[in-house]
Design an enzyme around this catalytic site. Structure first.
Site, PDB file in Angstrom:
ATOM      1  CD  GLU A  22       3.452   1.264   2.880  1.00 15.43           C
ATOM      2  OE1 GLU A  22       4.485   1.851   3.241  1.00 15.43           O
ATOM      3  OE2 GLU A  22       2.458   1.850   2.444  1.00 15.43           O
ATOM      4  CG  ASP A  41      -0.705   3.642   7.719  1.00 12.33           C
ATOM      5  OD1 ASP A  41      -0.119   3.878   6.660  1.00 12.33           O
ATOM      6  OD2 ASP A  41      -0.855   4.498   8.619  1.00 12.33           O
ATOM      7  CB  ILE A  66      -2.502   5.354   4.838  1.00 11.94           C
ATOM      8  CG1 ILE A  66      -3.770   4.933   5.570  1.00 11.94           C
ATOM      9  CG2 ILE A  66      -2.285   6.873   4.988  1.00 11.94           C
ATOM     10  CD1 ILE A  66      -5.022   5.728   5.224  1.00 11.94           C
ATOM     11  CG  ASP A  67       0.673   6.742  -1.602  1.00 10.93           C
ATOM     12  OD1 ASP A  67       1.795   6.619  -1.087  1.00 10.93           O
ATOM     13  OD2 ASP A  67       0.495   7.185  -2.743  1.00 10.93           O
ATOM     14  CB  THR A  87       1.949   7.431   6.555  1.00 16.77           C
ATOM     15  OG1 THR A  87       1.439   6.241   5.932  1.00 16.77           O
ATOM     16  CG2 THR A  87       1.616   7.391   8.030  1.00 16.77           C
ATOM     17  CG  ASP A 107       0.445   2.986  -0.182  1.00 20.40           C
ATOM     18  OD1 ASP A 107       0.150   2.945   1.034  1.00 20.40           O
ATOM     19  OD2 ASP A 107       1.480   3.519  -0.613  1.00 20.40           O
ATOM     20  CG  ASP A 115       4.803   4.001  -2.839  1.00 17.13           C
ATOM     21  OD1 ASP A 115       3.878   4.211  -2.039  1.00 17.13           O
ATOM     22  OD2 ASP A 115       5.936   3.637  -2.487  1.00 17.13           O
TER      23      ASP A 115
END
Length: 347
Positions: A71, A46, A136-137, A139, A134, A284
């Site tokens: 994020e 992330d 790592i959308d 996670t 994002d 998101d």
């Protein structure tokens, strides 16, 4: 505007971030999953992905000033006891950038990486240009070794004009006809779209040319497939599906990969209704929304209105998000309205 320069930079940034995430996912242990202050999971991928995207965009788009809404933040990384974790993230970022010849000679410190992550503190808004990321959308899906995405979009005067999304574990063929474990070799997709120019997909690996994608042309609701997130079942989703006459069980996929799957016709409906009080973040949905709409789809709230990305970090919309085709939209909105009225009666 064609946004050619911005699209090229975004594709490079997202592809490199996906490369970093894949390296982390190969060896990720549960002990390497941290909890943020809101108790949500976070990994080195992330943070590393956000740093890579920030650094690549800044370099590729200079001398333009980079405004990034993202994020992750560095509060936890700056705390005592995080030094080893931070060193690992810095190495990941350096190794990833070094894989690109143009970046091979650059030297990065832990402070450089922290500053790159903190570049994502922009609030966005209705004026100017803002990148939305994002890193790592999904996670939770990433930690399970399943679906996740790296999603990057460009907002201009409050409107999404460009979106790039890497789905490293998404099959090159249909995601709905395959298992979500992605144990097969033909996985890894890069989706992208610019306003008015259509949506495209190409493999993350290799040099295959992009292929245009279009949403499903199916108008038979009984044969329609619908997607939802990988969480506890949402009762209203089942009610809506029943009213529509959908026979198949929902396909559960983590992250914005659902937008990608729908954009190329893997399914016809993606429903996202959440608990009261939950506010949706723009990162998101920004990249996924333009990819789906440019593929001929519709992204709206429960009242049928388009999502509003111009009010800062949070979406301005009524309850629920509906992603579908133009042909099915009227039927779905009717079923949603009736289901919401029934739910209200029984509260």
């Amino acid at each position: 505007m064609s946004y050619e320069k911005e699209l090229a930079a975004a594709k490079k940034a997202v592809a490199l971030a996906a490369r970093l995430s894949q390296e982390v996912q190969k060896t990720l242990l549960q002990s390497q999953v941290w909890k943020k202050s809101d108790r949500s999971p976070v990994t080195a991928a992330d943070y590393g992905s956000q740093a890579v995207v920030s650094l690549v965009l800044e370099r590729e788009l200079q001398p333009e000033k980079l405004s990034l809404v993202a994020e992750e933040e560095t509060g936890d990384l700056r705390k005592q006891g995080s030094e080893v974790f931070l060193e690992g993230i810095t190495k990941l970022v350096k190794d990833t950038l070094a894989s690109e010849e143009l970046y091979a000679a650059s030297s990065l410190s832990t402070d450089d990486v922290l500053n790159a992550i903190d570049c994502g503190k922009s609030e966005g808004g209705c004026s100017g240009c803002h990148w939305v990321l994002d890193p790592i959308d999904g996670t939770k899906g990433f930690v399970r070794g399943e679906q996740y995405a790296v999603g990057l979009a460009l907002l201009v005067e409050g409107k999404v004009v460009l979106g790039v999304m890497a789905c490293p574990n998404l099959p090159l063929a249909s995601a709905v006809c395959e298992t979500d474990k992605s144990s097969h070799a033909n996985v890894g997709c890069l989706f992208f779209a610019t306003r008015g120019s259509g949506a495209y997909v190409q493999p993350l690996k290799g040099n295959s040319p992009p292929q245009k994608v279009r949403v499903s042309s199916n108008e038979n609701l009984e044969e329609a497939k619908f997607l939802e997130s990988y969480h506890k079942p949402i009762p209203i989703h089942g009610t809506i599906a029943k009213k529509l006459g959908i026979k198949a069980l929902p396909v559960r996929i983590d992250s914005q990969a659902k937008y990608a799957a729908l954009s190329r016709g893997d399914a016809e409906i993606y429903l996202r209704f959440t608990l009261n009080g939950y506010r949706e973040y723009i990162w998101d949905h920004a990249a996924g929304s333009i990819i789906t709409t440019e593929a001929g789809g519709v992204v709206c709230d429960a009242t049928g209105k388009s999502l509003d990305f111009s009010k800062g970090k949070y979406l301005a919309h009524k309850t629920g998000i509906i992603v579908t085709t133009k042909k099915l939209k009227p039927w779905i909105l009717k079923a949603v309205r009736e289901s919401m009225e029934e739910e209200y009666l029984y509260l």
